[in-house]
Design an enzyme around this catalytic site. Structure first.
Site, PDB file in Angstrom:
ATOM      1  N   GLU A   1      18.821 -19.048  19.017  1.00  8.96           N
ATOM      2  CA  GLU A   1      19.402 -17.712  19.161  1.00  8.96           C
ATOM      3  C   GLU A   1      20.262 -17.611  20.413  1.00  8.96           C
ATOM      4  OE1 GLU A   1      19.354 -15.233  16.956  1.00  8.96           O
ATOM      5  OE2 GLU A   1      18.303 -16.633  15.640  1.00  8.96           O
TER       6      GLU A   1
ATOM      7  N   GLU B   1      26.023 -15.087  13.862  1.00  8.88           N
ATOM      8  CA  GLU B   1      25.490 -15.715  12.649  1.00  8.88           C
ATOM      9  C   GLU B   1      26.262 -16.983  12.301  1.00  8.88           C
ATOM     10  OE1 GLU B   1      22.757 -14.900  11.165  1.00  8.88           O
ATOM     11  OE2 GLU B   1      22.437 -13.180  12.483  1.00  8.88           O
TER      12      GLU B   1
END
Length: 468
Positions: free
Chosen positions: A408, A329
């Site tokens: 991602e 994250e």
């Protein structure tokens, strides 16, 4: 006598009829495309009944079967709810639902002493009625999804009373934000002159930044309880990792997501030097209420919603795995993904407002949807943003999905650079198991829908790194 060709018939239609028919045809074309993709994916769920050999080391047959049945139920539900939504939208357009609701709003505002000159007041009444209609018609589907599908597969943690209290609270909070913002936006468009689209865009930019800033501090706590992560090894390691990459962390919270669902999540928020990290308790093996039986007389036992349906044992990740997830994250922040998404969003918003300014004067757009005498600004926003821009929105959505998958992979690579490859590998497997994610996908469905790469692709990238 020769019959007219379809192209000739189309050319003879009035412009407003061609616009209306084009909107309906495109809407159904998108629906049929989505239904085709969903059918391909459901076929994967039905036919892939055994764990593929490449998954043998990471998923047992029991979990694989549970995830297969869960995703199959979700897909079937999505088919019927999607069909209902498409039919409902078509009937609203064909039966003149939008001008009808506008006329009802005019009568209501008129009885309150606001005449036709108070267009903004009438627009707010229209918006309130439209969102209320949407909430009521969507309620049975939401109830079925929560108390049949999510309940059946062990994810629902809500009671019926909690569900309705939550739904009412969400509706009220939404109106408290939506109505004032909409009234100000309409006022800006009304008084903005030739360059109103610039002022409207700046206003929406400020509103979006304010909402992002205050959401976790003032809005989210209305629905979930946020508590500071207690002092200990996990908090200390999070602070050390944040400091190592210059992430300006100020606070770490744990949110009681287990009151609502056993799905897990984590995110960060805040601007400049005031960043906060939020961890769902379902992500943390040591904190998840779902891993603990309520003890008589304890504070947890008093919370009926959180404790009434303990179903999934040993959910969540170990501290090292939580740190790996956070490393991913924080990679989004370090690599500028958050800023890039904001810039893309605002560029798109500016373009849409500019095109809205170009099109708002076209009376045939309003006539296409039953507004022959008046051209209300709110209706213009709805027609142009929701209907006229729908082909552009579909293309943009696909491009953002492709970009998201790229981000991602980059965030996973960042976590690898922090030495978290092995822990992220095991965390992804655990999270997939906890959330009953099905790791086998139809390639077209995956390409079109998945904002995150398929599990096997992420694991392979991490495995290659571990071997390196």
């Amino acid at each position: 006598m020769a019959l007219p060709l379809p192209g000739e018939l189309w050319a003879e239609l009035p412009v407003e009829k061609r616009i209306f028919c084009s909107v309906l045809l495109f809407s159904w074309a998108v629906y049929l495309w989505e239904a085709f993709l969903a059918h391909r994916q459901r076929r994967v769920y039905r036919t892939t009944t055994h764990v593929p050999w490449e998954l043998g080391q990471i998923m047992d047959s029991e979990t694989f079967e549970k995830s297969r049945l869960y995703q199959l139920d979700k897909s079937t539900f999505s088919f019927w709810s999607g069909l209902y939504s498409e039919v409902e939208g078509t009937l609203i357009l064909l039966c003149g639902g939008i001008p009808f609701l506008w006329n009802v709003s005019e009568k209501i505002s008129g009885r309150a002493g606001f005449g036709p000159e108070y267009e903004i007041v009438q627009s707010l009444v229209f918006l309130l009625l439209a969102t209320l209609f949407s909430a009521v018609t969507g309620l049975p589907w939401s109830l079925y999804n929560t108390f049949v599908i999510e309940e059946k597969h062990g994810f629902n943690q809500q009671t019926l009373g909690f569900f309705f209290k939550d739904a009412i609270k969400k509706f009220v909070v939404t109106q408290c934000i939506l109505l004032p913002v909409t009234s100000l936006l309409l006022y800006i468009i009304k008084i903005g002159g030739d360059y109103f689209f610039i002022y409207a865009w700046l206003f929406t930019l400020v509103v979006s930044l304010v909402l992002v800033t205050i959401y976790a501090d003032y809005i989210a706590p209305l629905f979930d309880k946020f508590i500071p992560l207690p002092e200990g090894e996990l908090k200390q390691e999070i602070e050390v990792m944040a400091k190592s990459i210059d992430f300006p962390l100020t606070k770490v919270y744990v949110v009681e997501g287990s009151k609502r669902s056993s799905h897990s999540n984590a995110y960060f928020y805040g601007f400049f030097k005031n960043k906060r990290i939020v961890l769902f308790d379902t992500l943390l093996e040591d904190y998840s209420a779902l891993n603990k039986e309520p003890s008589e007389g304890s504070e947890e036992a008093e919370d009926e919603e959180a404790k009434s349906k303990v179903k999934n044992k040993k959910q969540g990740c170990k501290n090292e795995e939580v740190l790996a997830v956070l490393g991913h994250e924080l990679g989004h922040w370090k690599l500028g993904h958050t800023i890039k998404n904001i810039v893309i969003s605002q560029m798109n918003s500016f373009l849409c407002f500019f095109l809205f300014a170009v099109l708002i004067g076209r009376k045939e757009l309003f006539a296409a949807f039953g507004f022959y005498e008046t051209q209300p600004t709110l209706i213009g926003l709805m027609i142009i943003f929701q209907f006229i821009f729908s082909p552009y929105n579909e293309v943009l959505s696909f491009c953002l999905t492709v970009l998201s998958r790229r981000f991602e992979f980059q965030a996973d690579a960042f976590a690898k650079e922090l030495g978290k490859a092995e822990d992220l590998y095991s965390a992804l497997i655990k999270l997939n198991k906890d959330n009953l994610g099905f790791p086998v996908s139809d390639w077209i469905f995956s390409m079109w829908h998945y904002s995150h790469p398929p599990l096997l692709e992420r694991l392979q990238a991490l495995k290659d790194s571990k071997q390196d």
